[in-house]
Design an enzyme around this catalytic site. Structure first.
Site, PDB file in Angstrom:
ATOM      1  N   ARG A 121       0.812  -1.233   0.000  1.00  0.00           N
ATOM      2  CA  ARG A 121       0.000   0.000   0.000  1.00  0.00           C
ATOM      3  C   ARG A 121       0.841   1.278   0.000  1.00  0.00           C
ATOM      4  O   ARG A 121       0.369   2.339   0.382  1.00  0.00           O
ATOM      5  CB  ARG A 121      -0.971   0.034   1.179  1.00  0.00           C
ATOM      6  N   LYS A 143       3.647  11.374 -11.316  1.00  0.00           N
ATOM      7  CA  LYS A 143       2.832  10.539 -12.218  1.00  0.00           C
ATOM      8  C   LYS A 143       3.564   9.229 -12.460  1.00  0.00           C
ATOM      9  O   LYS A 143       4.715   9.227 -12.901  1.00  0.00           O
ATOM     10  CB  LYS A 143       2.615  11.248 -13.557  1.00  0.00           C
ATOM     11  N   GLU A 185      11.011  18.195 -24.774  1.00  0.00           N
ATOM     12  CA  GLU A 185      10.292  18.555 -23.535  1.00  0.00           C
ATOM     13  C   GLU A 185      10.842  19.860 -22.955  1.00  0.00           C
ATOM     14  O   GLU A 185      10.106  20.643 -22.363  1.00  0.00           O
ATOM     15  CB  GLU A 185      10.392  17.428 -22.493  1.00  0.00           C
ATOM     16  N   LYS A 224       8.482  23.101 -13.851  1.00  0.00           N
ATOM     17  CA  LYS A 224       7.646  21.926 -13.548  1.00  0.00           C
ATOM     18  C   LYS A 224       7.257  21.924 -12.066  1.00  0.00           C
ATOM     19  O   LYS A 224       6.106  21.657 -11.711  1.00  0.00           O
ATOM     20  CB  LYS A 224       8.375  20.629 -13.920  1.00  0.00           C
ATOM     21  N   GLU A 234      -3.776  17.820 -11.626  1.00  0.00           N
ATOM     22  CA  GLU A 234      -4.118  18.213 -12.995  1.00  0.00           C
ATOM     23  C   GLU A 234      -5.553  18.705 -13.143  1.00  0.00           C
ATOM     24  O   GLU A 234      -6.265  18.328 -14.068  1.00  0.00           O
ATOM     25  CB  GLU A 234      -3.840  17.035 -13.958  1.00  0.00           C
ATOM     26  N   ARG A 238      -1.836  22.260 -14.513  1.00  0.00           N
ATOM     27  CA  ARG A 238      -0.933  21.157 -14.899  1.00  0.00           C
ATOM     28  C   ARG A 238      -1.237  20.623 -16.296  1.00  0.00           C
ATOM     29  O   ARG A 238      -0.385  20.011 -16.933  1.00  0.00           O
ATOM     30  CB  ARG A 238      -0.984  20.043 -13.833  1.00  0.00           C
ATOM     31  N   ASN A 242       0.734  19.250 -20.986  1.00  0.00           N
ATOM     32  CA  ASN A 242       0.384  18.345 -22.089  1.00  0.00           C
ATOM     33  C   ASN A 242       0.521  19.016 -23.455  1.00  0.00           C
ATOM     34  O   ASN A 242       0.072  18.459 -24.466  1.00  0.00           O
ATOM     35  CB  ASN A 242      -1.057  17.834 -21.923  1.00  0.00           C
ATOM     36  N   HIS A 245       1.198  17.009 -26.498  1.00  0.00           N
ATOM     37  CA  HIS A 245       1.002  15.597 -26.154  1.00  0.00           C
ATOM     38  C   HIS A 245      -0.244  14.979 -26.796  1.00  0.00           C
ATOM     39  O   HIS A 245      -0.321  13.760 -26.910  1.00  0.00           O
ATOM     40  CB  HIS A 245       0.933  15.424 -24.631  1.00  0.00           C
ATOM     41  N   HIS A 249       0.939  11.741 -28.294  1.00  0.00           N
ATOM     42  CA  HIS A 249       0.533  10.400 -27.837  1.00  0.00           C
ATOM     43  C   HIS A 249      -0.116   9.612 -28.972  1.00  0.00           C
ATOM     44  O   HIS A 249       0.090   8.413 -29.104  1.00  0.00           O
ATOM     45  CB  HIS A 249      -0.451  10.511 -26.667  1.00  0.00           C
ATOM     46  N   HIS A 262       9.097   9.049 -27.127  1.00  0.00           N
ATOM     47  CA  HIS A 262       8.049   9.903 -26.567  1.00  0.00           C
ATOM     48  C   HIS A 262       8.371  11.391 -26.810  1.00  0.00           C
ATOM     49  O   HIS A 262       7.530  12.151 -27.298  1.00  0.00           O
ATOM     50  CB  HIS A 262       7.925   9.617 -25.062  1.00  0.00           C
TER      51      HIS A 262
HETATM   52  N1  LIG Z   1       5.539  10.192 -15.453  1.00  0.00           N
HETATM   53  C1  LIG Z   1       5.578  11.249 -16.222  1.00  0.00           C
HETATM   54  O1  LIG Z   1       5.214  12.366 -15.813  1.00  0.00           O
HETATM   55  C2  LIG Z   1       6.106  11.123 -17.618  1.00  0.00           C
HETATM   56  C3  LIG Z   1       6.368  12.265 -18.372  1.00  0.00           C
HETATM   57  C4  LIG Z   1       6.932  12.115 -19.630  1.00  0.00           C
HETATM   58  C5  LIG Z   1       7.220  10.845 -20.124  1.00  0.00           C
HETATM   59  N2  LIG Z   1       6.940   9.753 -19.361  1.00  0.00           N
HETATM   60  C6  LIG Z   1       7.256   8.405 -19.859  1.00  0.00           C
HETATM   61  O2  LIG Z   1       8.663   8.308 -19.981  1.00  0.00           O
HETATM   62  C7  LIG Z   1       8.970   7.280 -20.924  1.00  0.00           C
HETATM   63  C8  LIG Z   1      10.109   7.735 -21.815  1.00  0.00           C
HETATM   64  O3  LIG Z   1      11.222   7.988 -21.006  1.00  0.00           O
HETATM   65  P1  LIG Z   1      12.675   8.284 -21.605  1.00  0.00           P
HETATM   66  O4  LIG Z   1      12.541   9.163 -22.779  1.00  0.00           O
HETATM   67  O5  LIG Z   1      13.515   8.698 -20.477  1.00  0.00           O
HETATM   68  O6  LIG Z   1      13.123   6.882 -22.219  1.00  0.00           O
HETATM   69  P2  LIG Z   1      13.676   5.525 -21.551  1.00  0.00           P
HETATM   70  O7  LIG Z   1      13.407   5.480 -20.122  1.00  0.00           O
HETATM   71  O8  LIG Z   1      13.138   4.438 -22.392  1.00  0.00           O
HETATM   72  O9  LIG Z   1      15.250   5.646 -21.775  1.00  0.00           O
HETATM   73  C9  LIG Z   1      15.755   5.666 -23.083  1.00  0.00           C
HETATM   74  C10 LIG Z   1      16.958   4.761 -23.256  1.00  0.00           C
HETATM   75  O10 LIG Z   1      18.113   5.409 -22.739  1.00  0.00           O
HETATM   76  C11 LIG Z   1      18.838   4.519 -21.900  1.00  0.00           C
HETATM   77  N3  LIG Z   1      19.494   5.380 -20.913  1.00  0.00           N
HETATM   78  C12 LIG Z   1      18.921   6.022 -19.883  1.00  0.00           C
HETATM   79  N4  LIG Z   1      19.798   6.820 -19.286  1.00  0.00           N
HETATM   80  C13 LIG Z   1      20.975   6.666 -19.929  1.00  0.00           C
HETATM   81  C14 LIG Z   1      22.267   7.230 -19.792  1.00  0.00           C
HETATM   82  N5  LIG Z   1      22.506   8.182 -18.877  1.00  0.00           N
HETATM   83  N6  LIG Z   1      23.244   6.825 -20.624  1.00  0.00           N
HETATM   84  C15 LIG Z   1      22.993   5.911 -21.594  1.00  0.00           C
HETATM   85  N7  LIG Z   1      21.799   5.345 -21.787  1.00  0.00           N
HETATM   86  C16 LIG Z   1      20.796   5.729 -20.976  1.00  0.00           C
HETATM   87  C17 LIG Z   1      17.795   3.591 -21.351  1.00  0.00           C
HETATM   88  O11 LIG Z   1      18.363   2.389 -20.898  1.00  0.00           O
HETATM   89  C18 LIG Z   1      16.884   3.426 -22.556  1.00  0.00           C
HETATM   90  O12 LIG Z   1      17.396   2.453 -23.408  1.00  0.00           O
HETATM   91  C19 LIG Z   1       7.689   6.990 -21.675  1.00  0.00           C
HETATM   92  O13 LIG Z   1       7.183   5.750 -21.261  1.00  0.00           O
HETATM   93  C20 LIG Z   1       6.744   8.106 -21.234  1.00  0.00           C
HETATM   94  O14 LIG Z   1       5.410   7.699 -21.218  1.00  0.00           O
HETATM   95  C21 LIG Z   1       6.410   9.871 -18.126  1.00  0.00           C
END
Ligand SMILES: NC(=O)c1ccc[n+]([C@@H]2O[C@H](COP(=O)([O-])OP(=O)(O)OC[C@H]3O[C@@H](n4cnc5c(N)ncnc54)[C@H](O)[C@@H]3O)[C@@H](O)[C@H]2O)c1
Length: 356
Positions: A121, A143, A185, A224, A234, A238, A242, A245, A249, A262
């Protein structure tokens, strides 16, 4: 060390940004070490790059630290991986005092945050973002979530971390395409909230090899943190995060997760949203040209085969639809985002021409 506060009453926390922070983690976290288990959730490539050294340093400093890995890519954000991690935590005899260290990009952050929010939990967790996108966006604001067959991030929670620990030096190993995706972003924050920052980003992008990442990360985190502090769930403000997005998306879903990043999809979505903002009478044509020029400084993938009707059908399924109304984020002007509930379907479909 630069510290930014996310103000959320009892759930408040700080975002610490410092070059070389990772090496100092044992001393930064020492006050929080009460003999509990610490579990790093990461990916194997990241464990080899930074995680094993971090774990060894923590253990030398008296922490009881172990690790769990997730696969690379969106496949990690699945019900199967989620339940596998929960089972592993139980096997490792973790309990309600266990603290998770989420070491990775948005994928790792989203899954491990959701695990933290639901295991027994809810247990404590820290975000240690390693991609630019995670540093400026996904690690802040709580999130969390996973994907299901019906769509992305459809299962999740808003569950704040104990802190966000950012070491911009980690970006040195990040592949260029991932950097570009994160910069999408970063542009978003300037576009919705700070025109001067947007102008700075545009100048910095002229020489991407000297891009001042630490400075940009700091300003993006400030924006942020301010937005999340004012609107954690949101309800209004907030939603501006988006920007780009809605189409972004839909592009991810249409092209297939993993086919486009993304951040890349969001950057393309911002071009569409800028065009819609102008056509709806909000932003001037010159402002839209200026935004487009900035986004075009990122070398984004070319998307030629996008079917407008399919995109629209994904837009209609998006979480940003509420009671049948789409809250589309537009720009009143550069640096000032707003939501608009009356963007016609045809305009969304037509906007796709600016990315093809
Ligand atoms: N929670 C939120 O508010 C929020 C906001 C935006 C995006 N997201 C989510 O985030 C995800 C995308 O995240 P991302 O763009 O960070 O991609 P990711 O987490 O897939 O990372 C991209 C790649 O980079 C590699 N990597 C990470 N750090 C590294 C480093 N320092 N050196 C070398 N390689 C490295 C990882 O292993 C991976 O292969 C999506 O699923 C999206 O939906 C969430």
């Amino acid at each position: 060390m630069k510290t930014i506060q996310v103000h959320l009453d009892k759930r408040s926390y700080s975002i610490n940004v410092e070059s070389g922070l990772l090496r100092k983690l044992p001393s930064i976290l020492s006050d929080q070490n009460h003999g509990q288990k610490w579990i790093i959730i990461s990916q194997y490539n990241l464990m080899e790059l930074i995680g094993f050294e971090l774990m060894s340093n923590l253990n030398k400093a008296g922490f009881k630290c172990d690790y769990i890995t997730l696969p690379v890519g969106e496949a990690a954000k699945s019900m199967n991986e989620f339940s596998r991690i929960i089972s592993q935590l139980i096997e490792m005899k973790c309990d309600r005092s266990t603290t998770i260290l989420s070491l990775g990009g948005g994928v790792v952050g989203d899954v491990s945050g959701f695990v933290a929010s639901s295991f027994m939990r809810g247990i404590q967790y820290y975000q240690i973002p390693t991609t630019l996108l995670a540093m400026v966006d996904s690690s802040i604001g709580g999130k969390t979530g996973i994907n299901i067959a019906e769509g992305k991030n459809l299962v999740g929670s808003i569950y704040q971390p104990q802190g966000v620990l950012i070491d911009p030096d980690i970006l040195e190993s990040l592949p260029r395409e991932e950097v570009i995706a994160g910069l999408g972003e970063v542009i978003k924050y300037g576009a919705i909230r700070d025109e001067k920052f947007l102008n700075n980003i545009s100048e910095w992008l002229d020489d991407i090899d000297s891009f001042p990442f630490a400075k940009a990360v700091l300003r993006a985190c400030e924006i942020k943190a301010e937005i999340v502090s004012l609107d954690e769930y949101e309800g209004g403000l907030r939603k501006l995060l988006n920007f780009g997005h809605t189409v972004g998306h839909a592009l991810e879903a249409h092209l297939g997760y993993g086919k486009i990043r993304h951040g890349e999809a969001v950057a393309l979505g911002m071009k569409c949203a800028g065009w819609v903002s102008h056509k709806m009478g909000f932003m001037s044509v010159d402002e839209n040209i200026s935004l487009t020029k900035t986004i075009d400084k990122l070398s984004l993938p070319h998307v030629s085969k996008v079917d407008p009707n399919t995109i629209l059908s994904y837009v209609k399924k998006d979480k940003k639809m509420r009671n049948g109304i789409l809250h589309f984020v537009v720009l009143n002007t550069l640096g000032e985002g707003n939501t608009c509930d009356s963007v016609p379907d045809n305009l969304i479909k037509e906007s796709l021409k600016v990315i093809q």
